[in-house]
Design an enzyme around this catalytic site. Structure first.
Site, mmCIF file in Angstrom:
data_model
loop_
_atom_site.group_PDB
_atom_site.id
_atom_site.type_symbol
_atom_site.label_atom_id
_atom_site.label_comp_id
_atom_site.label_asym_id
_atom_site.label_seq_id
_atom_site.Cartn_x
_atom_site.Cartn_y
_atom_site.Cartn_z
ATOM 1 C CE1 TYR A 182 -7.172 10.451 -10.962
ATOM 2 C CE2 TYR A 182 -7.406 11.972 -12.805
ATOM 3 C CZ TYR A 182 -6.863 10.828 -12.264
ATOM 4 O OH TYR A 182 -6.015 10.048 -13.020
ATOM 5 C CB THR A 224 -3.863 12.598 -15.105
ATOM 6 O OG1 THR A 224 -5.048 12.886 -15.837
ATOM 7 C CG2 THR A 224 -3.891 13.440 -13.837
ATOM 8 C CG ASP A 235 -1.930 1.090 1.238
ATOM 9 O OD1 ASP A 235 -1.628 2.194 0.732
ATOM 10 O OD2 ASP A 235 -3.040 0.849 1.742
ATOM 11 C CD1 TRP A 254 -8.579 11.615 -22.506
ATOM 12 C CD2 TRP A 254 -9.442 11.334 -24.546
ATOM 13 N NE1 TRP A 254 -9.361 12.716 -22.796
ATOM 14 C CE2 TRP A 254 -9.897 12.568 -24.031
ATOM 15 C CE3 TRP A 254 -9.842 10.948 -25.826
ATOM 16 C CZ2 TRP A 254 -10.742 13.419 -24.754
ATOM 17 C CZ3 TRP A 254 -10.671 11.806 -26.546
ATOM 18 C CH2 TRP A 254 -11.120 13.019 -26.009
HETATM 19 N N1 LIG Z 1 -7.175 5.365 -17.095
HETATM 20 C C1 LIG Z 1 -6.966 6.553 -17.665
HETATM 21 O O1 LIG Z 1 -7.628 6.933 -18.651
HETATM 22 C C2 LIG Z 1 -5.888 7.464 -17.129
HETATM 23 C C3 LIG Z 1 -5.772 8.747 -17.678
HETATM 24 C C4 LIG Z 1 -4.763 9.583 -17.200
HETATM 25 C C5 LIG Z 1 -3.891 9.143 -16.214
HETATM 26 N N2 LIG Z 1 -4.058 7.893 -15.680
HETATM 27 C C6 LIG Z 1 -3.109 7.484 -14.643
HETATM 28 O O2 LIG Z 1 -2.472 6.301 -15.074
HETATM 29 C C7 LIG Z 1 -2.110 5.498 -13.933
HETATM 30 C C8 LIG Z 1 -2.583 4.066 -14.136
HETATM 31 O O3 LIG Z 1 -3.971 4.093 -14.358
HETATM 32 P P1 LIG Z 1 -4.816 2.766 -14.656
HETATM 33 O O4 LIG Z 1 -5.865 3.169 -15.644
HETATM 34 O O5 LIG Z 1 -3.909 1.618 -14.936
HETATM 35 O O6 LIG Z 1 -5.528 2.599 -13.254
HETATM 36 P P2 LIG Z 1 -6.200 1.321 -12.559
HETATM 37 O O7 LIG Z 1 -6.481 0.256 -13.555
HETATM 38 O O8 LIG Z 1 -7.338 1.877 -11.760
HETATM 39 O O9 LIG Z 1 -5.056 0.812 -11.600
HETATM 40 C C9 LIG Z 1 -4.685 1.552 -10.463
HETATM 41 C C10 LIG Z 1 -4.118 0.577 -9.473
HETATM 42 O O10 LIG Z 1 -3.788 1.344 -8.309
HETATM 43 C C11 LIG Z 1 -3.798 0.421 -7.235
HETATM 44 N N3 LIG Z 1 -3.957 1.124 -5.969
HETATM 45 C C12 LIG Z 1 -5.012 1.869 -5.539
HETATM 46 N N4 LIG Z 1 -4.768 2.316 -4.304
HETATM 47 C C13 LIG Z 1 -3.540 1.856 -3.941
HETATM 48 C C14 LIG Z 1 -2.733 1.972 -2.780
HETATM 49 N N5 LIG Z 1 -3.134 2.677 -1.714
HETATM 50 N N6 LIG Z 1 -1.531 1.361 -2.776
HETATM 51 C C15 LIG Z 1 -1.105 0.649 -3.819
HETATM 52 N N7 LIG Z 1 -1.830 0.468 -4.936
HETATM 53 C C16 LIG Z 1 -3.031 1.090 -4.998
HETATM 54 C C17 LIG Z 1 -4.943 -0.538 -7.503
HETATM 55 O O11 LIG Z 1 -4.478 -1.769 -7.032
HETATM 56 P P3 LIG Z 1 -5.425 -2.906 -6.379
HETATM 57 O O12 LIG Z 1 -6.398 -3.239 -7.482
HETATM 58 O O13 LIG Z 1 -4.456 -3.968 -6.052
HETATM 59 O O14 LIG Z 1 -6.119 -2.264 -5.197
HETATM 60 C C18 LIG Z 1 -5.090 -0.507 -9.035
HETATM 61 O O15 LIG Z 1 -4.744 -1.736 -9.623
HETATM 62 C C19 LIG Z 1 -2.703 6.218 -12.724
HETATM 63 O O16 LIG Z 1 -1.705 7.045 -12.155
HETATM 64 C C20 LIG Z 1 -3.759 7.132 -13.332
HETATM 65 O O17 LIG Z 1 -3.995 8.261 -12.520
HETATM 66 C C21 LIG Z 1 -5.024 7.052 -16.120
#
Ligand SMILES: NC(=O)c1ccc[n+]([C@@H]2O[C@H](COP(=O)([O-])OP(=O)(O)OC[C@H]3O[C@@H](n4cnc5c(N)ncnc54)[C@H](OP(=O)(O)O)[C@@H]3O)[C@@H](O)[C@H]2O)c1
Length: 279
Positions: free
Chosen positions: A123, A99, A36, A148
Site C-alpha cells: 500500500y 499517507t 473511475d 489514523w
Molecule cells: N483511513 C485512513 O486512516 C487513512 C490514513 C492515511 C491516508 N488515507 C488516505 O485518505 C484518503 C481517503 O481515505 P478514506 O479513509 O476516506 O477512504 P475510503 O473511505 O476507503 O474511501 C475511498 C474511496 O475511494 C473510492 N475509489 C476506490 N477505487 C476507485 C476508483 N478506481 N475510482 C474512483 N474512486 C475509487 C471508493 O469509492 P466507491 O465506494 O464509490 O467505490 C471509496 O469511497 C485516501 O487517499 C487514503 O489513502 C487514509
C-alpha cells in the site's frame, strides 16, 4: 469556487461534502461508479468545470494490498496521475490525499514534509508512486498526507473500539506504534483552508497535533466515552501480526503548514472529544 470530489462518498469525502456545504462552496462528489480514476477520459469529463479537484479516491485496504499490489497501483498511482494530469490540462487546483505509510517508520522524530519516502508495505509503495506521479504531472498540486483517520462516514478505529467495548471485558491494543489520530472533519477543514490560502504546490501534513500510540488512542476513546481505560491492555506489534508492516513512527511534522501561515489541526485529544460529542 466549484469543487469536484473524486472518491467523494468515502469517509473523508463525506466530511468534505459537509465542510464545503457549511462553507457555502459549490461542489459535486463522484463515486467510482460515476468516475473511475483509472480512466483518464472519465476524469477529464468529471473535472471539466472544476476550479478545485480533491482526489479522495484510493485503494485503502492496506493488508489486502500485499496480495493485490498491481490493482492497488492502478488506483493509487495511475489513477492519481490521471487526476493530476487532467487538472494540469484544465488549470484546476489539484489536491491529492496521501499517507504516513510512505515513510519508513524509523526513529522517533516527526517526519518533515521533505523526508525521502521509504515505504515498507505494498500500500505504501503504491501511495509513494502516486505522490511522485502527481508531483511530476502537476507541480502546482497539493499532496496532503494524513494518517489514523476516523469520522462519521465509515468504519474506523473509534467505531471498532466502541464495538469491542460492548463485546469484551478487556482488549489488547498495540502500544509501540505512534501516530496522530485525525478526524476527517478536521482534515476536510484543513484542505479548504489550504486552497483558500492559495499555498504553493508541494507536500503538506494533514494530521492532528500531538501524538500517541494505538493503545493511548484506545484508552482515550474509553475515557471520553465514560468507560474504564484500564480495560485496554498494551501489547507489542510482534504480538499482533498482520500481513502489511506498519510504520512504528508515523508522526508527521507540520513545518510546511507553519511556513505557509496555515495553522495545523489542534491537539488530537481535544479533537477526539469534539468528534465524540458531535458525531
Ligand atoms: N483511513 C485512513 O486512516 C487513512 C490514513 C492515511 C491516508 N488515507 C488516505 O485518505 C484518503 C481517503 O481515505 P478514506 O479513509 O476516506 O477512504 P475510503 O473511505 O476507503 O474511501 C475511498 C474511496 O475511494 C473510492 N475509489 C476506490 N477505487 C476507485 C476508483 N478506481 N475510482 C474512483 N474512486 C475509487 C471508493 O469509492 P466507491 O465506494 O464509490 O467505490 C471509496 O469511497 C485516501 O487517499 C487514503 O489513502 C487514509
Amino acid at each position: 469556487m466549484k469543487w469536484v470530489l473524486l472518491g467523494g462518498h468515502g469517509m473523508l469525502g463525506q466530511d468534505l461534502q459537509a465542510v464545503l456545504a457549511d462553507a457555502g462552496e459549490q461542489f459535486i462528489a463522484f463515486g467510482s461508479a460515476e468516475c473511475d480514476i483509472r480512466d483518464l477520459d472519465a476524469v477529464r469529463k468529471a473535472i471539466a468545470a472544476a476550479d478545485v479537484v480533491v482526489n479522495c479516491a484510493a485503494w485503502t485496504a492496506v493488508d489486502k494490498a500485499e496480495e493485490h499490489e498491481p490493482e492497488a497501483f492502478m488506483i493509487n498511482a495511475v489513477g492519481a496521475r490521471n487526476v493530476a494530469l487532467a487538472c494540469a490540462e484544465s488549470q484546476a487546483r489539484c489536491v491529492h490525499i496521501s499517507t504516513d505509510y510512505v515513510m519508513s517508520g524509523e526513529g522517533a522524530q516527526p517526519w518533515p514534509e521533505d523526508a525521502p519516502q521509504a515505504p515498507r508495505s505494498a500500500y505504501g509503495r503504491t501511495k509513494a508512486a502516486g505522490e511522485w506521479a502527481v508531483r511530476q504531472a502537476n507541480p502546482r498540486a497539493l499532496v496532503v498526507r494524513t494518517a489514523w483517520l476516523y469520522g462519521a462516514g465509515g468504519p474506523n478505529f473509534v467505531t471498532t473500539m466502541l464495538r469491542l467495548a460492548g463485546e469484551r471485558e478487556t482488549l489488547t491494543v498495540v502500544a509501540d506504534q505512534f501516530g496522530q489520530p485525525t478526524w476527517t472533519r478536521d482534515l476536510a477543514d484543513l484542505i479548504l483552508r489550504l486552497v483558500r490560502a492559495e499555498v504553493p504546490g508541494g507536500y503538506y501534513h494533514g494530521t492532528s497535533s500531538g501524538s500517541t500510540s494505538w493503545h493511548g488512542f484506545a484508552q482515550e476513546i474509553f475515557r471520553l466515552s465514560g468507560l474504564d481505560p484500564e480495560r485496554v491492555t498494551p501489547i507489542t506489534t510482534v504480538e499482533f501480526p498482520v500481513p502489511a508492516p506498519r510504520p512504528a513512527n508515523s508522526v508527521l511534522g507540520h513545518d510546511g503548514l507553519e511556513a505557509s501561515g496555515v495553522p495545523a489541526i489542534a491537539q488530537w485529544e481535544s479533537r477526539l472529544a469534539a468528534h465524540l460529542r458531535t458525531g
